[in-house]
Design a protein around this motif. Sequence first.
Motif, short mmCIF file in Angstrom:
data_model
loop_
_atom_site.label_atom_id
_atom_site.label_comp_id
_atom_site.label_asym_id
_atom_site.label_seq_id
_atom_site.Cartn_x
_atom_site.Cartn_y
_atom_site.Cartn_z
N ARG A 224 48.69 -4.36 -6.61
CA ARG A 224 47.34 -4.55 -6.10
C ARG A 224 46.91 -5.99 -6.34
NH1 ARG A 224 44.69 0.24 -5.00
NH2 ARG A 224 45.76 2.13 -5.72
N TYR A 225 46.04 -6.48 -5.49
CA TYR A 225 45.56 -7.85 -5.65
C TYR A 225 44.82 -8.01 -6.98
CZ TYR A 225 46.68 -8.50 -0.72
OH TYR A 225 47.34 -8.58 0.49
N THR A 226 44.20 -6.94 -7.45
CA THR A 226 43.50 -7.01 -8.74
C THR A 226 44.47 -7.14 -9.90
OG1 THR A 226 43.43 -4.58 -8.76
CG2 THR A 226 41.48 -5.72 -7.95
N ASP A 227 45.77 -6.85 -9.67
CA ASP A 227 46.78 -6.98 -10.71
C ASP A 227 47.40 -8.38 -10.75
OD1 ASP A 227 46.43 -4.31 -11.37
OD2 ASP A 227 47.97 -3.63 -9.95
N LEU A 228 46.98 -9.26 -9.82
CA LEU A 228 47.52 -10.61 -9.78
C LEU A 228 46.70 -11.55 -10.66
CD1 LEU A 228 48.23 -10.99 -5.95
CD2 LEU A 228 49.88 -10.47 -7.75
N SER A 229 47.40 -12.47 -11.29
CA SER A 229 46.71 -13.48 -12.09
C SER A 229 46.53 -14.78 -11.31
CB SER A 229 47.50 -13.77 -13.37
OG SER A 229 48.80 -14.27 -13.07
N SER A 230 47.45 -15.05 -10.37
CA SER A 230 47.34 -16.28 -9.59
C SER A 230 48.29 -16.21 -8.40
CB SER A 230 47.68 -17.51 -10.44
OG SER A 230 49.04 -17.46 -10.87
N MET A 231 48.14 -17.17 -7.51
CA MET A 231 49.06 -17.35 -6.39
C MET A 231 49.18 -18.84 -6.12
SD MET A 231 48.95 -15.99 -2.44
CE MET A 231 48.03 -17.39 -1.81
N ARG A 232 50.38 -19.30 -5.85
CA ARG A 232 50.59 -20.71 -5.56
C ARG A 232 51.54 -20.85 -4.37
NH1 ARG A 232 53.52 -19.72 -10.34
NH2 ARG A 232 55.77 -20.17 -10.19
N VAL A 233 51.51 -22.01 -3.77
CA VAL A 233 52.34 -22.31 -2.60
C VAL A 233 53.38 -23.34 -3.01
CG1 VAL A 233 52.37 -23.13 -0.23
CG2 VAL A 233 50.41 -21.84 -1.07
N ARG A 234 54.61 -23.11 -2.59
CA ARG A 234 55.69 -24.04 -2.93
C ARG A 234 56.62 -24.20 -1.73
NH1 ARG A 234 59.77 -22.57 -7.69
NH2 ARG A 234 60.72 -21.40 -5.99
N ILE B 113 54.00 -17.67 -3.82
CA ILE B 113 54.46 -17.05 -5.06
C ILE B 113 53.28 -16.31 -5.69
CG2 ILE B 113 55.47 -17.45 -7.33
CD1 ILE B 113 56.79 -19.92 -6.23
N PHE B 114 53.36 -14.97 -5.66
CA PHE B 114 52.34 -14.13 -6.28
C PHE B 114 52.77 -13.86 -7.72
CE2 PHE B 114 52.53 -13.20 -1.77
CZ PHE B 114 51.21 -13.24 -1.37
N VAL B 115 51.88 -14.10 -8.67
CA VAL B 115 52.18 -13.91 -10.09
C VAL B 115 51.29 -12.78 -10.61
CG1 VAL B 115 52.35 -14.98 -12.36
CG2 VAL B 115 52.74 -16.35 -10.30
N SER B 116 51.92 -11.71 -11.10
CA SER B 116 51.16 -10.60 -11.65
C SER B 116 50.69 -10.93 -13.06
CB SER B 116 52.01 -9.33 -11.66
OG SER B 116 53.05 -9.44 -12.62
N LYS B 117 49.77 -10.13 -13.55
CA LYS B 117 49.27 -10.35 -14.91
C LYS B 117 50.34 -10.10 -15.96
CE LYS B 117 44.50 -9.23 -13.62
NZ LYS B 117 43.36 -8.30 -13.80
N ALA C 31 58.14 -14.03 -4.79
CA ALA C 31 58.23 -15.18 -3.88
C ALA C 31 58.49 -14.66 -2.48
CB ALA C 31 59.34 -16.13 -4.33
N VAL C 32 57.58 -14.98 -1.55
CA VAL C 32 57.67 -14.46 -0.18
C VAL C 32 57.49 -15.63 0.78
CG1 VAL C 32 56.74 -12.82 1.48
CG2 VAL C 32 56.65 -12.29 -0.97
N SER C 33 58.41 -15.76 1.74
CA SER C 33 58.28 -16.80 2.76
C SER C 33 57.05 -16.52 3.61
CB SER C 33 59.52 -16.85 3.64
OG SER C 33 60.65 -17.25 2.89
N GLU D 71 41.92 -16.39 -7.55
CA GLU D 71 41.69 -17.76 -7.10
C GLU D 71 42.64 -18.09 -5.97
OE1 GLU D 71 39.77 -21.38 -6.96
OE2 GLU D 71 39.28 -19.60 -8.16
N LEU D 72 42.10 -18.60 -4.86
CA LEU D 72 42.92 -18.98 -3.73
C LEU D 72 43.77 -20.19 -4.09
CD1 LEU D 72 40.41 -18.54 -0.77
CD2 LEU D 72 42.14 -16.94 -1.58
N PRO D 73 44.97 -20.30 -3.53
CA PRO D 73 45.88 -21.39 -3.93
C PRO D 73 45.39 -22.74 -3.49
CG PRO D 73 46.76 -20.21 -2.05
CD PRO D 73 45.56 -19.44 -2.51
#
Length: 272
Positions: free
Chosen positions: A145-155, A191-195, A201-203, A223-225
């Motif tokens: 779930r999105y509520t289980d994510l701590s952050s997201m970044r683009v690489r 890159i979605f990072v869970s808590k 990592a998803v293209s 927080e949006l990347p």
Amino acid sequence: MGHSAKLELFRRLVPLFLAVLGIVGALTFLSPLSGLLCVIAGIGIYCAMPKQKVPTGAVRPKVQPGVLVTDAIGYAIGVPLFCLSLLGAAYGTGSATSLLFLTLLIPASFSVLIFMTAIRQETSWIRFFGNGFEVTQLGLKARVRYTDLSSMRVRQVKLSRGFGWFFATLGSGTRRRIALLGDAEDSKTLIFVSKGGTEFAVSSEMIPDLQRVLIGMDRAGVELPEGISERERKKIRRVRERMYRKPEDPNMEQLDVARIAATVRKYQQRNA
């Protein structure tokens, strides 16, 4: 490795064994007809076993070459080398010659790694929902779930020319990092990072509606990347407000309570 991935591994290893048995056996202890039947049986098992269907709405990595070509490469490497190794060990004169042919088992085993890249491609996909996503890799599912994510970044991920398909299908071998990459040489990867610390990592080309994903994450408070302009952030929040009717004004809830209380008082005064 999940049940579906184990079946796909069975689909490839059994025909490999039957092909080697048929060729080696026809040249040693079996008749040519029996050896041919072994090879035909292996082909039949590979083609007849049912494949798991991709769920509705799921997206699978698109890589080149495809599964059939990757499997053909695996058999083209495995079958001749395994046959040469066994025949050389059986007919070789002297222990040194037999040992030399047995060393061919090492490059022959590389065919199993090639099969694993095809299996990963066949049994891996991702499906997005309004409140999160479900990712399946090697038949193992994880619902985030999105509520289980701590952050997201683009690489930016760059893959070497000629080897992009291999690394894309191979992905990652650890449970702490799950990769679903396409075959593009230069791909923007989310890159979605869970808590709990797990990375997904998803293209970006695998996400059918990126804006909806960002809206869902913004709604969940993630927080949006970086790299998203302020104008785009405001647009995402406006669309989110229109979709979920949740304005950004923190006093809106108090205003709603006051409005409801005033309506109740007017109703009571009319009926007094």
